[in-house]
Design a protein around this motif. Structure first.
Motif, short mmCIF file in Angstrom:
data_model
loop_
_atom_site.label_atom_id
_atom_site.label_comp_id
_atom_site.label_asym_id
_atom_site.label_seq_id
_atom_site.Cartn_x
_atom_site.Cartn_y
_atom_site.Cartn_z
N HIS A 37 4.62 3.06 -6.10
CA HIS A 37 4.26 4.24 -5.32
C HIS A 37 4.48 5.56 -6.04
O HIS A 37 4.18 6.62 -5.48
CB HIS A 37 5.07 4.25 -4.01
CG HIS A 37 4.93 2.99 -3.22
ND1 HIS A 37 3.72 2.54 -2.73
CD2 HIS A 37 5.86 2.06 -2.84
CE1 HIS A 37 3.90 1.40 -2.07
NE2 HIS A 37 5.17 1.09 -2.14
N ARG A 60 -3.82 -4.07 -5.21
CA ARG A 60 -3.61 -2.75 -5.81
C ARG A 60 -4.35 -2.69 -7.15
O ARG A 60 -3.75 -2.65 -8.22
CB ARG A 60 -2.11 -2.47 -5.99
CG ARG A 60 -1.33 -2.32 -4.70
CD ARG A 60 -1.75 -1.07 -3.90
NE ARG A 60 -1.62 0.14 -4.70
CZ ARG A 60 -0.50 0.87 -4.77
NH1 ARG A 60 0.57 0.50 -4.09
NH2 ARG A 60 -0.46 1.96 -5.51
N TRP A 106 0.37 -7.36 -8.86
CA TRP A 106 0.03 -6.34 -7.87
C TRP A 106 -1.48 -6.16 -7.75
O TRP A 106 -2.00 -5.94 -6.65
CB TRP A 106 0.72 -5.03 -8.21
CG TRP A 106 2.20 -5.08 -7.97
CD1 TRP A 106 2.88 -5.96 -7.18
CD2 TRP A 106 3.19 -4.21 -8.54
NE1 TRP A 106 4.23 -5.68 -7.21
CE2 TRP A 106 4.45 -4.62 -8.03
CE3 TRP A 106 3.13 -3.12 -9.42
CZ2 TRP A 106 5.64 -3.99 -8.37
CZ3 TRP A 106 4.31 -2.50 -9.76
CH2 TRP A 106 5.54 -2.91 -9.24
N ASP A 112 0.82 -1.20 0.00
CA ASP A 112 0.00 0.00 0.00
C ASP A 112 0.86 1.26 0.00
O ASP A 112 2.00 1.26 0.48
CB ASP A 112 -0.90 0.03 1.24
CG ASP A 112 -1.84 -1.16 1.30
OD1 ASP A 112 -2.22 -1.66 0.22
OD2 ASP A 112 -2.20 -1.57 2.42
N ASP A 113 0.29 2.35 -0.52
CA ASP A 113 0.98 3.63 -0.46
C ASP A 113 1.11 4.12 0.98
O ASP A 113 2.13 4.73 1.34
CB ASP A 113 0.23 4.68 -1.28
CG ASP A 113 0.39 4.47 -2.79
OD1 ASP A 113 1.39 3.85 -3.20
OD2 ASP A 113 -0.50 4.91 -3.55
#
Length: 320
Positions: free
Chosen positions: A243, A296, A291, A122-123
């Motif tokens: 990211h 994501r 991903w 995750d970001d």
């Protein structure tokens, strides 16, 4: 035997091989497919112990015909790394057994211990995880094996680069010209060779991402000897695609802040950064799908291509 996933079925010959490497009184009671791998099928095996408890082992098998060609070399590299790393401070699985040539298993396979933690893609929290990644990578590069692993392999060539749709042709031509040159002279280090967020396990406590810690580094099938810049470049491009390009551009400096040493010459650094970025151009579709499978969902092939283009452009535009 209970299968938690239809894909988790393990062939009888492989199960028999696994059983030969269990402790007395143990039995296989479950299997579950682990997501995120590209080159091999990975399954967590639940092992019932004589006292009524359980423990987990991980089975890694090469089944895809494309990757099967390299299975023996990959499993030799991974077995060598897992044998080397205990006692170094690098949290890696322990080797239990390996069948590189499928002499006993249906497919070439490796059995190892299971590590706690999970991948975090995750970001949120990336600013806290990057320093952890750099410190762990520096520790890997500080390992001094008594016997060096084989030299790194760089499969990408100027002729295999895939230019993303809409990218500036002149920029990508200049980047491709960078890797036409011979590799710069370099001091060798022990390399993971696929060090990136998808191969690092974290424990993230309820207090939040800022308190995360690394619990393991997995997938040592490409462990090699080569320049530290190559591992740094690989993690950089993965951070850029996951990211945003800015995170990929920051990673080399963060690695140096953690005590790592990179090539002293800017053009040499550029060579390794560009080489791994262009290597990613050949795998965008597969990586993006992996991903998305991991949650994501916004990372479509097109979105990842655009990030890769922006990252390569930034590398080529950076002052040197």
């Amino acid at each position: 035997m209970t299968h938690h996933d239809e894909e988790a079925a393990v062939r009888p010959s492989t199960l028999a091989w696994v059983r030969r490497h269990l402790e007395a009184g143990e039995r296989i009671v479950g299997a579950e497919a682990l997501r995120g791998g590209i080159t091999a099928d990975v399954r967590r095996l639940t092992i019932g112990t004589p006292g009524g408890g359980t423990r987990s082992l991980v089975l890694r098998s090469f089944v895809d015909p494309f990757y099967l060609r390299h299975a023996e070399d990959s499993l030799n590299r991974e077995a060598g790394a897992l044998t080397l790393l205990p006692g170094t401070g690098v949290p890696a699985p322990r080797l239990k057994a390996v069948d590189q040539t499928a002499a006993y298993c249906e497919y070439p396979s490796l059995l190892m211990t299971h590590l706690p933690g999970r991948t975090v893609l995750d970001d949120e929290g990336v600013e806290a995880r990057v320093p952890l990644l750099t410190r762990r990578l520096v520790a890997i590069h500080e390992v001094r094996p008594a016997e060096r692993p084989r030299n790194y392999v760089a499969l990408t060539t100027a002729d295999t680069v895939v230019v993303p749709k809409g990218a500036d042709a002149a920029t990508w031509a200049a980047a491709t010209d960078v890797i036409r040159r011979p590799p710069p002279p370099r001091e060798g280090r022990f390399l993971h060779r696929d060090f990136q967020p998808g191969n690092v396990l974290f424990d993230v406590p309820p207090s939040g991402p800022a308190d995360a810690r690394i619990t393991g580094v997995v997938d040592w099938a490409a462990a090699s000897w080569g320049p530290a810049d190559l591992d740094v470049a690989h993690c950089s491009v993965n951070l850029a695609l996951l990211h945003g390009p800015a995170w990929g551009l920051r990673f080399p400096a963060a690695y140096e802040e953690a005590g790592g040493v990179l090539a002293p010459d800017a053009d040499e650094r550029l060579y390794w950064l560009v080489r791994d970025a262009l290597a990613s151009s050949e795998e965008v579709r597969v990586v993006a799908q992996t991903w998305r499978d991991a949650g994501r969902t916004e990372l479509t092939t097109r979105a990842v291509e655009e990030r890769l283009d922006a990252y390569v452009t930034a590398l080529m535009d950076a002052p040197r």
